[in-house]
Design a protein around this motif. Structure first.
Motif, PDB file in Angstrom:
ATOM      1  N   SER A  60       1.252 -18.432 -10.250  1.00 23.37           N
ATOM      2  CA  SER A  60       0.224 -17.421 -10.519  1.00 23.37           C
ATOM      3  C   SER A  60       0.916 -16.084 -10.699  1.00 23.37           C
ATOM      4  CB  SER A  60      -0.786 -17.355  -9.369  1.00 23.37           C
ATOM      5  OG  SER A  60      -0.207 -16.721  -8.237  1.00 23.37           O
ATOM      6  N   ASP A  61       0.129 -15.034 -10.953  1.00 18.87           N
ATOM      7  CA  ASP A  61       0.713 -13.707 -11.128  1.00 18.87           C
ATOM      8  C   ASP A  61       1.373 -13.205  -9.856  1.00 18.87           C
ATOM      9  OD1 ASP A  61      -0.151 -13.645 -13.742  1.00 18.87           O
ATOM     10  OD2 ASP A  61      -1.981 -12.499 -13.299  1.00 18.87           O
ATOM     11  N   SER A  62       0.855 -13.650  -8.695  1.00 18.68           N
ATOM     12  CA  SER A  62       1.365 -13.152  -7.420  1.00 18.68           C
ATOM     13  C   SER A  62       2.307 -14.124  -6.722  1.00 18.68           C
ATOM     14  CB  SER A  62       0.197 -12.840  -6.471  1.00 18.68           C
ATOM     15  OG  SER A  62      -0.647 -11.858  -7.018  1.00 18.68           O
ATOM     16  N   ILE A  63       2.297 -15.358  -7.158  1.00 20.92           N
ATOM     17  CA  ILE A  63       3.137 -16.386  -6.531  1.00 20.92           C
ATOM     18  C   ILE A  63       4.144 -16.883  -7.562  1.00 20.92           C
ATOM     19  CG2 ILE A  63       3.180 -18.598  -5.335  1.00 20.92           C
ATOM     20  CD1 ILE A  63       0.280 -18.079  -4.503  1.00 20.92           C
ATOM     21  N   LYS A  64       5.407 -16.690  -7.274  1.00 19.71           N
ATOM     22  CA  LYS A  64       6.459 -17.011  -8.229  1.00 19.71           C
ATOM     23  C   LYS A  64       7.298 -18.192  -7.746  1.00 19.71           C
ATOM     24  CE  LYS A  64       5.296 -13.500 -10.786  1.00 19.71           C
ATOM     25  NZ  LYS A  64       4.650 -13.703 -12.113  1.00 19.71           N
ATOM     26  N   TYR A  65       7.684 -18.999  -8.705  1.00 23.00           N
ATOM     27  CA  TYR A  65       8.577 -20.130  -8.431  1.00 23.00           C
ATOM     28  C   TYR A  65      10.020 -19.653  -8.538  1.00 23.00           C
ATOM     29  CZ  TYR A  65      10.890 -24.663  -8.897  1.00 23.00           C
ATOM     30  OH  TYR A  65      11.717 -25.743  -8.719  1.00 23.00           O
ATOM     31  N   VAL A  66      10.846 -20.004  -7.553  1.00 24.24           N
ATOM     32  CA  VAL A  66      12.259 -19.605  -7.598  1.00 24.24           C
ATOM     33  C   VAL A  66      13.178 -20.790  -7.287  1.00 24.24           C
ATOM     34  CG1 VAL A  66      11.897 -17.151  -7.103  1.00 24.24           C
ATOM     35  CG2 VAL A  66      12.130 -18.774  -5.194  1.00 24.24           C
ATOM     36  N   GLY A  67      12.670 -22.000  -7.445  1.00 23.07           N
ATOM     37  CA  GLY A  67      13.442 -23.194  -7.117  1.00 23.07           C
ATOM     38  C   GLY A  67      14.519 -23.514  -8.133  1.00 23.07           C
ATOM     39  N   VAL A  68      15.178 -24.641  -7.898  1.00 23.83           N
ATOM     40  CA  VAL A  68      16.345 -25.027  -8.698  1.00 23.83           C
ATOM     41  C   VAL A  68      16.278 -26.513  -9.024  1.00 23.83           C
ATOM     42  CG1 VAL A  68      18.864 -25.180  -8.752  1.00 23.83           C
ATOM     43  CG2 VAL A  68      17.761 -23.250  -7.583  1.00 23.83           C
ATOM     44  N   ASN A  69      16.591 -26.870 -10.250  1.00 25.57           N
ATOM     45  CA  ASN A  69      16.783 -28.268 -10.640  1.00 25.57           C
ATOM     46  C   ASN A  69      18.216 -28.688 -10.341  1.00 25.57           C
ATOM     47  OD1 ASN A  69      14.272 -29.144 -11.784  1.00 25.57           O
ATOM     48  ND2 ASN A  69      14.678 -27.853 -13.572  1.00 25.57           N
ATOM     49  N   ASP A  70      18.375 -29.843  -9.721  1.00 27.72           N
ATOM     50  CA  ASP A  70      19.706 -30.412  -9.476  1.00 27.72           C
ATOM     51  C   ASP A  70      19.830 -31.648 -10.349  1.00 27.72           C
ATOM     52  OD1 ASP A  70      22.034 -31.569  -8.556  1.00 27.72           O
ATOM     53  OD2 ASP A  70      21.600 -31.199  -6.435  1.00 27.72           O
ATOM     54  N   TYR A  71      20.624 -31.519 -11.416  1.00 25.54           N
ATOM     55  CA  TYR A  71      20.788 -32.621 -12.363  1.00 25.54           C
ATOM     56  C   TYR A  71      21.944 -33.545 -11.987  1.00 25.54           C
ATOM     57  CZ  TYR A  71      17.921 -29.592 -15.374  1.00 25.54           C
ATOM     58  OH  TYR A  71      16.918 -28.801 -15.882  1.00 25.54           O
ATOM     59  N   ASP A  72      22.770 -33.144 -11.042  1.00 24.24           N
ATOM     60  CA  ASP A  72      24.025 -33.837 -10.786  1.00 24.24           C
ATOM     61  C   ASP A  72      24.028 -34.713  -9.543  1.00 24.24           C
ATOM     62  OD1 ASP A  72      25.171 -32.560 -13.023  1.00 24.24           O
ATOM     63  OD2 ASP A  72      25.592 -30.775 -11.819  1.00 24.24           O
ATOM     64  N   LEU A  73      23.075 -34.539  -8.646  1.00 24.73           N
ATOM     65  CA  LEU A  73      23.039 -35.353  -7.430  1.00 24.73           C
ATOM     66  C   LEU A  73      22.746 -36.804  -7.799  1.00 24.73           C
ATOM     67  CD1 LEU A  73      23.141 -35.208  -4.295  1.00 24.73           C
ATOM     68  CD2 LEU A  73      20.641 -35.054  -4.353  1.00 24.73           C
ATOM     69  N   ASP A  74      23.582 -37.724  -7.316  1.00 21.16           N
ATOM     70  CA  ASP A  74      23.395 -39.132  -7.683  1.00 21.16           C
ATOM     71  C   ASP A  74      22.511 -39.882  -6.692  1.00 21.16           C
ATOM     72  OD1 ASP A  74      25.322 -38.907  -5.704  1.00 21.16           O
ATOM     73  OD2 ASP A  74      26.473 -40.631  -6.401  1.00 21.16           O
ATOM     74  N   LEU A  75      22.592 -39.527  -5.406  1.00 21.91           N
ATOM     75  CA  LEU A  75      21.827 -40.223  -4.379  1.00 21.91           C
ATOM     76  C   LEU A  75      21.057 -39.222  -3.536  1.00 21.91           C
ATOM     77  CD1 LEU A  75      24.403 -42.855  -3.044  1.00 21.91           C
ATOM     78  CD2 LEU A  75      22.487 -43.288  -4.601  1.00 21.91           C
ATOM     79  N   PHE A  76      19.761 -39.360  -3.483  1.00 21.03           N
ATOM     80  CA  PHE A  76      18.925 -38.533  -2.627  1.00 21.03           C
ATOM     81  C   PHE A  76      18.954 -39.113  -1.218  1.00 21.03           C
ATOM     82  CE2 PHE A  76      14.834 -37.248  -0.797  1.00 21.03           C
ATOM     83  CZ  PHE A  76      14.806 -35.902  -1.111  1.00 21.03           C
ATOM     84  N   GLU A  77      19.147 -38.250  -0.228  1.00 20.11           N
ATOM     85  CA  GLU A  77      19.313 -38.680   1.159  1.00 20.11           C
ATOM     86  C   GLU A  77      20.417 -39.737   1.310  1.00 20.11           C
ATOM     87  OE1 GLU A  77      15.578 -39.821   2.932  1.00 20.11           O
ATOM     88  OE2 GLU A  77      14.951 -37.729   3.160  1.00 20.11           O
ATOM     89  N   GLY A  78      21.379 -39.713   0.410  1.00 18.06           N
ATOM     90  CA  GLY A  78      22.516 -40.606   0.507  1.00 18.06           C
ATOM     91  C   GLY A  78      22.223 -42.055   0.200  1.00 18.06           C
ATOM     92  N   GLN A  79      21.006 -42.365  -0.352  1.00 20.98           N
ATOM     93  CA  GLN A  79      20.684 -43.767  -0.583  1.00 20.98           C
ATOM     94  C   GLN A  79      19.763 -44.035  -1.768  1.00 20.98           C
ATOM     95  OE1 GLN A  79      18.306 -45.535   2.611  1.00 20.98           O
ATOM     96  NE2 GLN A  79      17.685 -43.512   3.310  1.00 20.98           N
ATOM     97  N   TYR A  80      18.989 -43.063  -2.195  1.00 17.38           N
ATOM     98  CA  TYR A  80      18.023 -43.313  -3.267  1.00 17.38           C
ATOM     99  C   TYR A  80      18.583 -42.845  -4.610  1.00 17.38           C
ATOM    100  CZ  TYR A  80      15.033 -43.870   0.770  1.00 17.38           C
ATOM    101  OH  TYR A  80      14.510 -44.278   1.970  1.00 17.38           O
TER     102      TYR A  80
END
Length: 391
Positions: free
Chosen positions: A10-30
């Motif tokens: 929204s106008d008052s709420i901004k997204y500042v996150g990040v895409n991680d394209y390089d991680l191969d395993l989420f939580e070391g297993q997925y």
């Protein structure tokens, strides 16, 4: 690649996150072939609140995004909804960068911060509990405790003026935000493997959410949800109550020399001829987390395994253990075993599923004596009849 500024809340709420394209395993297993997003948001008002941080892998890029939005202003609060390191690893960096910024969390949050970081937050803690509020000006935050979804300190935050639910890991999914894929597929795989054990807790949270007027859901992974929210909430209700999402049969198997596979292929064809939707996975080769997802998706399951060392073949046994860990229940299960001199897999698979809740074994258990012969096909045809009838 998508820029953080391409994501609109929204106008008052901004997204500042990040895409991680390089991680191969989420939580070391997925396995995450399309990466993952670490979401973080900033609410601008008389006071400024940053909603969660990001994994240390993405800290530098996240700080750049945050500073670009802040300009000359500084945040008044950091709200910590979840202490898992993919969301909380950058807490100390931000706290040291803005020494006057207060940290908002619950009692369990601050206990975990002390374990993860060497940082003195004396005089900077804002400790909240169920229903507590924090005013930023026109924006008012209400805190909703969500223990064991999927850590004990988890809380959600509801912003009432814009009707935004900051949902922590709830309603999240695998995949970077510019991935072109169906939401439900990777959200389902994410849910059952990450949160699936905690269905009762998710049901309790959904009851709390039903009392809120929600227009936007901002999760810590996956896209910001703004339209057709009932679709997403309904799926979470189905998943967390362990109800099948679709009628159909998921066949999970392993095969050493191809004979068990041949039996599975014959059964799958027989089921399709009877008008049954069928999905098949080779547990020794396919993504086991996707196999867990499909086991929960459909109302019936077939498990086929060779006998190995007098028991269940390794990958099949691991699959069953994953199902047990995620509270697999309310399904009908058929069993196929293979063995040359002492078939035992079927007996042991049955024992595993009979120890679970609300599981019905579809008879008969079929034994492949080494190779698929005419009598094996006859038995598999009878099993197909029983599976098709077991709705």
């Amino acid at each position: 690649m998508m820029k953080y500024s391409d994501i609109t809340v929204s106008d008052s709420i901004k997204y500042v996150g990040v895409n991680d394209y390089d991680l191969d395993l989420f939580e070391g297993q997925y396995i995450i072939p399309n990466g993952v997003a670490y979401n973080s948001y900033v609410i601008f008002d008389e006071k400024i609140a940053v909603m969660d941080t990001v994994d240390k892998r993405a800290c530098s890029e996240w700080l750049e995004n945050l500073e670009a939005e802040l300009g000359a202003r500084v945040p008044d609060y950091l709200v910590v909804q979840h202490m898992e390191p993919d969301h909380a690893a950058s807490i100390q960096v931000l706290a040291e960068k803005y020494p006057d910024m207060e940290i908002v969390g619950n009692v369990k949050t601050f206990a975990m911060i002390e374990r993860f970081f060497d940082i003195d937050l004396s005089g900077r803690k804002v400790t909240v509990s169920e229903g507590d509020t924090l005013s930023l000006g026109k924006h008012n935050l209400t805190f909703v405790m969500a223990p064991m979804i999927h850590w004990p300190e988890v809380m959600l935050t509801y912003e009432s003026s814009e009707k935004v639910l900051f949902s922590a890991d709830a309603f999240g999914k695998f995949g970077a935000l510019d991935t072109d894929e169906d939401w439900a597929c990777e959200a389902r795989r994410y849910y059952f493997n990450i949160v699936g054990k905690y269905g009762a807790q998710v049901q309790a949270l959904l009851k709390k959410a039903a009392a809120l007027d929600i227009s936007i859901i901002c999760p810590l992974h996956g896209p910001v949800l703004k339209e057709n929210l009932g679709y997403y909430i309904n799926l979470y209700d189905i998943w967390s109550s362990y109800r099948p999402e679709q009628e159909g049969v998921f066949i999970a198997y392993a095969s050493i020399y191809g004979n068990t596979k041949a039996g599975v292929e014959f059964l799958a064809d027989e089921l399709r001829e009877r008008g049954v939707k069928v999905a098949v996975s080779d547990l020794s080769r396919d993504d086991w987390a996707e196999a867990v997802e499909d086991a929960f998706k459909y109302d019936r399951l077939v498990v086929a395994s060779p006998t190995y060392d007098g028991g269940i073949f390794t990958s099949v046994h691991e699959f069953i253990e994953h199902l047990k860990a995620k509270t697999y229940r309310n399904r009908r299960v058929a069993i196929i075993e293979n063995g040359t001199w002492a078939p035992m897999a079927g007996k042991k698979i049955r024992a595993e599923f009979e120890a679970m809740k609300d599981i019905e074994i579809i008879e008969p258990v079929v034994t492949i004596n080494s190779a698929v012969k005419a009598e094996t096909k006859e038995a598999l045809s009878k099993l197909a009849d029983a599976i098709a009838a077991a709705k």
